[in-house]
Design a protein around this motif. Structure first.
Motif, PDB file in Angstrom:
ATOM      1  N   GLN A   1      15.878  19.577 -20.870  1.00  0.00           N
ATOM      2  CA  GLN A   1      17.184  19.747 -21.326  1.00  0.00           C
ATOM      3  C   GLN A   1      18.163  20.352 -20.478  1.00  0.00           C
ATOM      4  O   GLN A   1      19.495  20.063 -20.334  1.00  0.00           O
ATOM      5  N   LYS A   2      17.586  21.354 -19.472  1.00  0.00           N
ATOM      6  CA  LYS A   2      18.439  22.182 -18.459  1.00  0.00           C
ATOM      7  C   LYS A   2      18.735  21.289 -17.180  1.00  0.00           C
ATOM      8  O   LYS A   2      19.481  21.439 -16.572  1.00  0.00           O
TER       9      LYS A   2
ATOM     10  N   ASP B   1      26.374  22.645 -24.549  1.00  0.00           N
ATOM     11  CA  ASP B   1      26.116  23.991 -24.995  1.00  0.00           C
ATOM     12  C   ASP B   1      27.341  24.650 -25.194  1.00  0.00           C
ATOM     13  O   ASP B   1      28.349  24.745 -24.225  1.00  0.00           O
ATOM     14  N   GLN B   2      27.688  25.546 -26.127  1.00  0.00           N
ATOM     15  CA  GLN B   2      29.014  26.266 -26.359  1.00  0.00           C
ATOM     16  C   GLN B   2      29.163  27.254 -25.092  1.00  0.00           C
ATOM     17  O   GLN B   2      30.384  27.464 -24.925  1.00  0.00           O
ATOM     18  N   SER B   3      28.060  27.717 -24.431  1.00  0.00           N
ATOM     19  CA  SER B   3      28.180  28.660 -23.334  1.00  0.00           C
ATOM     20  C   SER B   3      28.796  27.960 -22.142  1.00  0.00           C
ATOM     21  O   SER B   3      29.323  28.739 -21.371  1.00  0.00           O
ATOM     22  N   SER B   4      29.084  26.767 -22.229  1.00  0.00           N
ATOM     23  CA  SER B   4      29.470  25.856 -21.126  1.00  0.00           C
ATOM     24  C   SER B   4      30.885  25.237 -21.403  1.00  0.00           C
ATOM     25  O   SER B   4      31.348  24.631 -20.694  1.00  0.00           O
TER      26      SER B   4
END
Length: 412
Positions: free
Chosen positions: A290-291, A300-303
């Protein structure tokens, strides 16, 4: 929207152009090592270009390294039926296209416009090739290109045909080498490519390139690696981390026949001969899939803040691609649209994994992919567009019968 290219092939487009915040990068603060001589009609020499004997020594060292790694790779692969038949198919495919490969190889090794093996980093295979226009009388646009090769056989010279063609249209091309498996894993490959992009962004002005007009491009595995590097760079910038190059320096990203969601491709690659155990070793284990999947990373919400730092992303794919299904590019573009990124998809009806990158250019004449890229890069340069219109059609390098036979025997 649908339209047909010159050869009657169907082009399917999907695009969105949301308003994005403008990103700028201050190039004036970077001191150039050498000023650009705008009256010079021949490309500048590279200080790192070694003597012929030094180049022979480098070639010998590379041959030894590749041989050693080949035996190591065989220990991973074992005697698998699928990969052996693919390898034999690849050998036959290369033999059929050899008339074109030999002509391109002659250009690669003997043209004064090709600067081979410029060192861009400290790691093994941190080298790139530069393809320069015949006349550099003003700063030229630059394409930073990452070759494919199933993460195992990538090599910078695979981009020599593209480099030759684009340089004839006054575009500088930088083709990167990077560590392949088993010399390195995906993290090493991504690190190498990011280092290469940094070198181009910060040094290309010394060779006649315009640091304000850099385009990133990758093909197949190279599209995956380069898109990972691009997305992760945007994430770093959005978090305020120190970076040595900026996504704002990349005018656009061109992804050709790439895969962007690794969990969805594991079984497909296994059935094609890139066995699950090998693929997971390349990708540093199943927990890392995934990464190293750009399609997943941008969700990803952090992105979220990083998405708006990405340049215009344009993906190209053939609908008859068996190596990496065209649905891979379609899903990535749909995801980019969903998070508000600027993206476009261009599908080529009936084209295989290598048609767009190899067979069509070797066929000569005009093709839609090459024409699109040149027109996009020169879109705001009327003089360059006028010059492009005057360039004669490309010469055929391989007879049509050999191209058709190669298509039938292609392992891709």
């Amino acid at each position: 929207m649908e339209n047909r290219g010159e050869n009657g092939q169907l082009l399917v487009r999907a695009s969105t152009l949301p308003t994005l915040p403008s990103n700028t990068y201050n190039y004036q603060t970077r001191k150039r090592k050498k000023p650009l001589n705008k009256t010079k009609s021949t490309p500048p020499r590279l200080g790192r270009q070694g003597s012929f004997s030094r180049e022979i020594g480098h070639a010998a060292a590379e041959t030894y390294l590749i041989t050693r790694l080949a035996f190591k790779l065989l220990s991973y692969l074992g005697l698998g039926y699928r990969w052996i038949t693919r390898f034999l198919g690849l050998a036959l495919y290369a033999m059929l296209l050899m008339p074109g490969f030999l002509q391109v190889a002659f250009y690669y090794f003997f043209s004064p416009l090709v600067r081979r093996s410029v060192v861009y980093g400290d790691q093994p295979r941190n080298r790139l090739d530069l393809y320069l226009p015949a006349k550099i009388d003003s700063p030229k646009p630059v394409v930073a290109f990452v070759t494919g090769g199933a993460w195992i056989i990538g090599y910078k010279a695979w981009g020599s045909l593209l480099g030759k063609q684009l340089s004839e249209h006054d575009i500088i091309v930088a083709c990167f080498d990077y560590r392949n498996f088993p010399q390195g894993t995906i993290g090493d490959m991504e690190e190498d490519v990011s280092q290469g992009i940094s070198f181009v962004c910060n040094n290309i002005a010394d060779y006649g390139g315009d640091p304000n007009r850099i385009y990133l491009m990758g093909q197949s595995a190279g599209a995956h690696i380069s898109s990972c590097a691009l997305v992760k760079q945007a994430i770093k910038e959005s978090r305020g981390e120190t970076v040595c190059w900026s996504t704002s320096q990349i005018k656009a990203y061109f992804g050709l026949s790439g895969g962007y969601n690794l969990p969805n491709l594991v079984d497909h690659f296994n059935n094609r001969g890139l066995y699950r155990s090998i693929f997971l070793s390349i990708m540093e284990g199943e927990e890392s899939l995934q990464k190293f999947s750009p399609e997943i990373m941008v969700q990803d919400q952090s992105s979220k803040a990083a998405v708006h730092l990405l340049p215009h992303i344009i993906l190209f794919h053939g609908t008859s691609d068996c190596s990496i299904p065209s649905d891979s590019s379609k899903a990535f573009v749909d995801t980019l649209h969903g998070v508000g990124a600027q993206a476009e998809l261009i599908l080529y009806e009936g084209k295989t994994h290598t048609d767009l990158f190899l067979q069509d250019p070797l066929r000569g004449g005009k093709d839609d992919l090459f024409g699109y890229i040149v027109a996009y890069i020169h879109a705001n340069d009327k003089e360059a567009l006028d010059k492009d219109a005057m360039v004669p059609p490309r010469r055929r390098l391989v007879p049509e019968i050999l191209l058709k036979l190669a298509c039938r025997t292609s392992p891709f």
